[in-house]
Design a protein around this motif. Sequence first.
Motif, short mmCIF file in Angstrom:
data_model
loop_
_atom_site.label_atom_id
_atom_site.label_comp_id
_atom_site.label_asym_id
_atom_site.label_seq_id
_atom_site.Cartn_x
_atom_site.Cartn_y
_atom_site.Cartn_z
N ARG A 176 -3.80 -22.27 8.37
CA ARG A 176 -5.40 -21.41 8.23
C ARG A 176 -6.02 -21.30 7.59
N SER B 26 -7.14 -32.23 13.01
CA SER B 26 -8.26 -30.72 12.31
C SER B 26 -9.89 -29.99 12.64
N ASP C 207 -8.50 -25.18 18.20
CA ASP C 207 -6.00 -24.44 17.72
C ASP C 207 -5.46 -25.55 17.91
N VAL D 70 0.24 -27.07 13.55
CA VAL D 70 -0.88 -25.98 12.39
C VAL D 70 -0.37 -25.49 10.90
N GLU E 153 -2.94 -25.99 18.67
CA GLU E 153 -1.87 -25.80 19.34
C GLU E 153 -1.97 -25.88 20.19
N SER E 154 -3.34 -25.77 21.19
CA SER E 154 -3.54 -25.84 22.33
C SER E 154 -4.12 -27.57 22.89
N HIS F 146 -8.55 -24.35 11.59
CA HIS F 146 -7.37 -25.30 11.30
C HIS F 146 -7.37 -26.36 10.92
#
Length: 435
Positions: free
Chosen positions: A115, A95, A99, A112, A101-102, A87
């Motif tokens: 990917r 990075s 993820d 993000v 966003e989590s 990611h």
Amino acid sequence: MEEQNHLLKWLDHLYQLSPPTGVMCVGAGNGDSGWVDRLQTWDAQNVTLVEADETQFTRLEKNPVVSQLWQLRNEVVAERSESVLYHQATLASESGLVDPESLQTVWPNIRVKYRKNRQALALAELLSDSPSNWLWIDCLPALNLLRGAGDALLGVDLVMARILLNPPEVLAELGLSSLQAFLEARGLRRLCIEESRNPGIGLVLFTRDTQFVIKSLHHKVGHLESQLQHAIEVKEWVEATSQQQQQQILQLETRLKETADKAIDAKCRHKDLLMRAEHAECLVSEQASKLDSTRERLDKMYAEHDSLVQSQQELQTELTQLRAEREQTQQALLQQSTLLASIQEEHIQRLDEVIAQSEKLKGLLSEGGVENNRVRQALHKKAVELRTAQARSDQLEENLHQQQHINKQLTVEITRAQAQIDLIEGLEITDQRPL
């Protein structure tokens, strides 16, 4: 919470007490963190910096703080060496395999960018290539990466890892509890924990637990003592059985000597048997040659026999023809004998008539001389006829003698042919062809 930079002070003390043989930093970024500066301050030699982000890695290579002696690697590190989903975050330091966003609970504005699948290496492979006893994991998820170290983690004396402070339940493995339980089971004790500039993210320091090491050493010593005792018992058993084995060796040597003598004797007998076998082979070869010669002679005799049989058939045919010719000759001879007898009788009758006429002519001569010449002429004519008849009779007798001579020759040839036939029939009886 410990005071700021307390962790760095611990690292300085630990470095002075026991300098590392090697330092590996996973998630080195662009080299602007205080950890890279501290390595430069220590003048550390065996250092490996690993960064997955290609942009960050390029800046790391150009950072003047980075020593030329250090090893830089642009690799994605994961629990296993396999293809993983990487990611790329809007915040380059976040990075990685998690993820972004989590992580919005600690970085609300993180997103993000993209990917992609990338080939990852397990930490065990990196440690195999660059052995290090100090390990810094300045990225998430530290627990997964440390699991990929396998047994190589037993050789690590210090671990500094990045964690989430008070993580939600879904991100529990990114927090302290799971990591601490994992490392304590492997003899690493938590020394201190420190917040980063983001209060939701912290760094935790683990060092090798001496008590754990001592217990492990005691366990190893006990195991070694057990092995030593076992070795002593084995040694005693070996010494006890050594004498028996020595006696067995002596017995075996005696038996071996006897066996060797027997082997020598057997070898001599074998040599004698080989000589006999060679002699027998020569005899067999000679017998085979004789047999071949006998077979050739026998084949020749069979051929001669077949030729004799054919000759017998031809002689039989010729004998049949000769017998037929003899019968014809005998019939012709009989006819000629009958003709000769009749001719002789006719000649005798004519001779008697001539004699009678001669007597009669003699009487007439006395009676008259006129017819004397006519009588002489008649006598001369009769004499000529008589000579002609006599010549014909002689010719017939000569023909008869010739026919008798031919008949004798035919008889001889018939007898000879019959003898040959009898000989061939005798050969057929006494000389039978084997099956």
